[in-house]
Design a protein around this motif. Structure first.
Motif, mmCIF file in Angstrom:
data_model
loop_
_atom_site.group_PDB
_atom_site.id
_atom_site.type_symbol
_atom_site.label_atom_id
_atom_site.label_comp_id
_atom_site.label_asym_id
_atom_site.label_seq_id
_atom_site.Cartn_x
_atom_site.Cartn_y
_atom_site.Cartn_z
ATOM 1 N N ASN A 67 0.856 -1.182 0.000
ATOM 2 C CA ASN A 67 0.000 0.000 0.000
ATOM 3 C C ASN A 67 0.890 1.229 0.000
ATOM 4 O OD1 ASN A 67 -3.122 -0.719 1.117
ATOM 5 N ND2 ASN A 67 -1.562 -2.274 1.454
ATOM 6 N N LYS A 92 3.169 -5.255 -6.996
ATOM 7 C CA LYS A 92 1.761 -4.865 -6.895
ATOM 8 C C LYS A 92 1.644 -3.647 -5.986
ATOM 9 C CE LYS A 92 0.585 -9.814 -6.995
ATOM 10 N NZ LYS A 92 -0.102 -9.963 -8.288
ATOM 11 N N ARG A 94 -1.252 -0.766 -4.144
ATOM 12 C CA ARG A 94 -2.593 -0.267 -3.853
ATOM 13 C C ARG A 94 -2.482 1.198 -3.476
ATOM 14 N NH1 ARG A 94 -6.014 -1.142 1.592
ATOM 15 N NH2 ARG A 94 -8.011 -0.285 0.932
ATOM 16 N N ILE A 114 -4.121 -1.531 -7.692
ATOM 17 C CA ILE A 114 -5.490 -1.345 -7.208
ATOM 18 C C ILE A 114 -5.712 0.157 -7.063
ATOM 19 C CG2 ILE A 114 -7.146 -1.720 -5.350
ATOM 20 C CD1 ILE A 114 -5.648 -4.215 -4.557
ATOM 21 N N SER A 116 -8.282 3.033 -5.823
ATOM 22 C CA SER A 116 -9.393 3.111 -4.878
ATOM 23 C C SER A 116 -10.267 4.335 -5.132
ATOM 24 C CB SER A 116 -8.872 3.172 -3.438
ATOM 25 O OG SER A 116 -8.113 2.017 -3.121
ATOM 26 N N TYR A 151 -7.481 -3.799 -10.477
ATOM 27 C CA TYR A 151 -8.694 -3.749 -9.657
ATOM 28 C C TYR A 151 -9.095 -2.298 -9.382
ATOM 29 C CZ TYR A 151 -7.355 -8.571 -8.297
ATOM 30 O OH TYR A 151 -6.993 -9.887 -8.287
ATOM 31 N N SER A 153 -11.163 -0.603 -6.173
ATOM 32 C CA SER A 153 -11.724 -0.870 -4.858
ATOM 33 C C SER A 153 -12.541 0.336 -4.417
ATOM 34 C CB SER A 153 -10.611 -1.152 -3.842
ATOM 35 O OG SER A 153 -11.145 -1.283 -2.542
ATOM 36 N N THR A 193 -13.045 -2.923 -0.234
ATOM 37 C CA THR A 193 -12.216 -3.433 0.856
ATOM 38 C C THR A 193 -12.972 -3.423 2.183
ATOM 39 O OG1 THR A 193 -10.154 -2.768 -0.207
ATOM 40 C CG2 THR A 193 -10.116 -3.025 2.176
ATOM 41 N N THR A 297 -5.921 -6.849 0.983
ATOM 42 C CA THR A 297 -5.528 -5.506 0.541
ATOM 43 C C THR A 297 -4.674 -4.765 1.560
ATOM 44 O OG1 THR A 297 -7.743 -4.840 1.269
ATOM 45 C CG2 THR A 297 -7.407 -5.118 -1.092
ATOM 46 N N PHE A 346 -1.170 -7.392 -0.040
ATOM 47 C CA PHE A 346 -0.585 -6.062 -0.104
ATOM 48 C C PHE A 346 -0.201 -5.633 1.312
ATOM 49 C CE2 PHE A 346 -3.021 -6.638 -3.850
ATOM 50 C CZ PHE A 346 -2.499 -5.824 -4.845
#
Length: 382
Positions: A67, A92, A94, A114, A116, A151, A153, A193, A297, A346
């Motif tokens: 993250n 990856k 987020r 990801i 958000s 993704y 979220s 999430t 996540t 994540f």
């Protein structure tokens, strides 16, 4: 001139590796692998070499996620964060809102993202398809596919809150329709999430159940996920689980138990992370949903803290948890309920964030300091 046996093996390995990494899904990869081995009438020694190649590929292409929050006044630029992630086998990311500078910085990086929707955006998106269409156009279509968005979220633990929970399902449907209008429904999945508050604490994973206050809402949410092939997104923090139930051993929370700690309906648990994930699987199963995968996540451990948390939020514990979590995820061991099934995880967070509000621990979850040096030694290649 026909290639030698060794050259033939090398060529087949190269071709299989390219094919293997050009598709997604464990089942599809296994099918391709088996078909190629069968159809090429490989010698036994060639099969051994190929399996070793694929094991190597699986290990290093199944990268860990992080993250990247922005609650700091001393954080690196997005471009610097990209380089740091690439240099450390972090594949990856987020992000907590659709920041143009960040989305642009990850262009052609190959890092899966990801994106958000913030809680504050949910109401407008839920009430207007036009707003949802514009959000997707501005924040997804403007960057995809050069930026590898996997993704979307919606919200941060919004389903469990009275303030935002009523907006999530409508917002999900509107964003999904916008994705379909853009013909991206087979490329990008839409989910939301959830935190630990939606499931009452249970020492035994098989007893997992959603809280009565959100059960009906959760049933509709799970139906949406099943209908669209989307994962259940969950924040899973053994750190908080340990603080809330000190009858649990610290070793169990840190992946350090050397013997089974919990036996539950024939399953053996030696770490709290697996138990928490399987509690979610049990809760979904109790509502009749058995095939929805989980993406974790957020999960992490603070390296510093004050007050009642000081004895747990230590550099040593954070290092132990993060390294053991990475090792566990990249091993593809799965959980007792889903053995051998890979899971996307994540870690929270990439950097320490000095402007985070709340307890002192909130400012010490980072793997790196803002100056891009590691807070503690981390093995991203276990």
């Amino acid at each position: 001139m026909l290639p030698s046996s060794r050259m033939r093996t090398l060529l087949i390995c190269v071709c299989m590796t390219i094919l293997y990494n050009s598709i997604s899904g464990d089942c599809n990869k296994a099918a391709v692998r088996n078909a190629l081995i069968r159809d090429n009438n490989l010698a036994e020694e060639e099969e051994v070499v190929i399996y070793l190649v694929l094991i190597y590929q699986a290990r290093f292409f199944n990268k860990i996620g992080v993250n990247n929050g922005m609650a700091g006044n001393n954080l690196p630029t997005p471009e610097q964060a990209v380089a740091l992630m690439q240099n450390n086998n972090i594949g990856k990311l987020r992000i907590f809102d659709a920041q143009p500078d960040t989305l642009k910085a990850y262009t052609n990086s190959g890092i899966e993202i990801i994106v958000s929707v913030t809680n504050d955006e949910l109401q407008n998106i839920s009430s207007s398809q036009e707003v949802a269409d514009k959000w997707v156009k501005d924040n997804i279509q403007a960057y995809y596919p050069a930026t590898n968005i996997k993704y979307i979220s919606l919200g941060e633990q919004a389903l469990e809150t009275p303030e935002y929970g009523t907006y999530v399902l409508s917002a999900l449907n509107n964003i999904q329709l916008a994705i379909e209008k853009a013909n991206l429904q087979d490329k990008i999945r839409v989910s939301a999430t959830n935190g630990r508050a939606v499931i009452p604490a249970s020492f035994f994973p098989s007893k997992g159940a959603f809280s009565d206050s959100v059960k009906d809402r959760m049933r509709s949410f799970l139906q949406f996920l099943e209908d669209h092939g989307s994962p259940y997104m969950a924040n899973v923090y053994p750190f908080f689980g340990y603080l809330e139930n000190t009858s649990i051993s610290l070793d169990y929370a840190l992946f350090k138990s050397t013997a089974p700690t919990v036996r539950d309906e024939g399953r053996i648990y030696s770490n709290l992370f697996d138990a928490l994930v399987d509690t979610i699987y049990s809760a979904m199963e109790a509502l009749g949903f058995t095939d929805i995968p989980i993406v974790v996540t957020g999960s992490g451990w603070p390296s510093d803290g004050t007050g009642d948390n000081a004895h747990v939020a230590t550099m040593e514990n954070a290092q132990t948890y993060s390294n053991n979590l990475i090792k566990h995820v990249l091993s593809n061991a799965g959980t007792p309920k889903r053995p051998g099934k890979s899971m996307e995880v994540f870690i929270f967070a990439l950097f320490n964030e000095n402007l985070k509000t709340g307890d002192e621990t909130e400012r010490h979850f980072g793997l790196f300091y803002p100056n891009k040096t590691l807070v503690y030694p981390v093995n991203f290649y276990p």
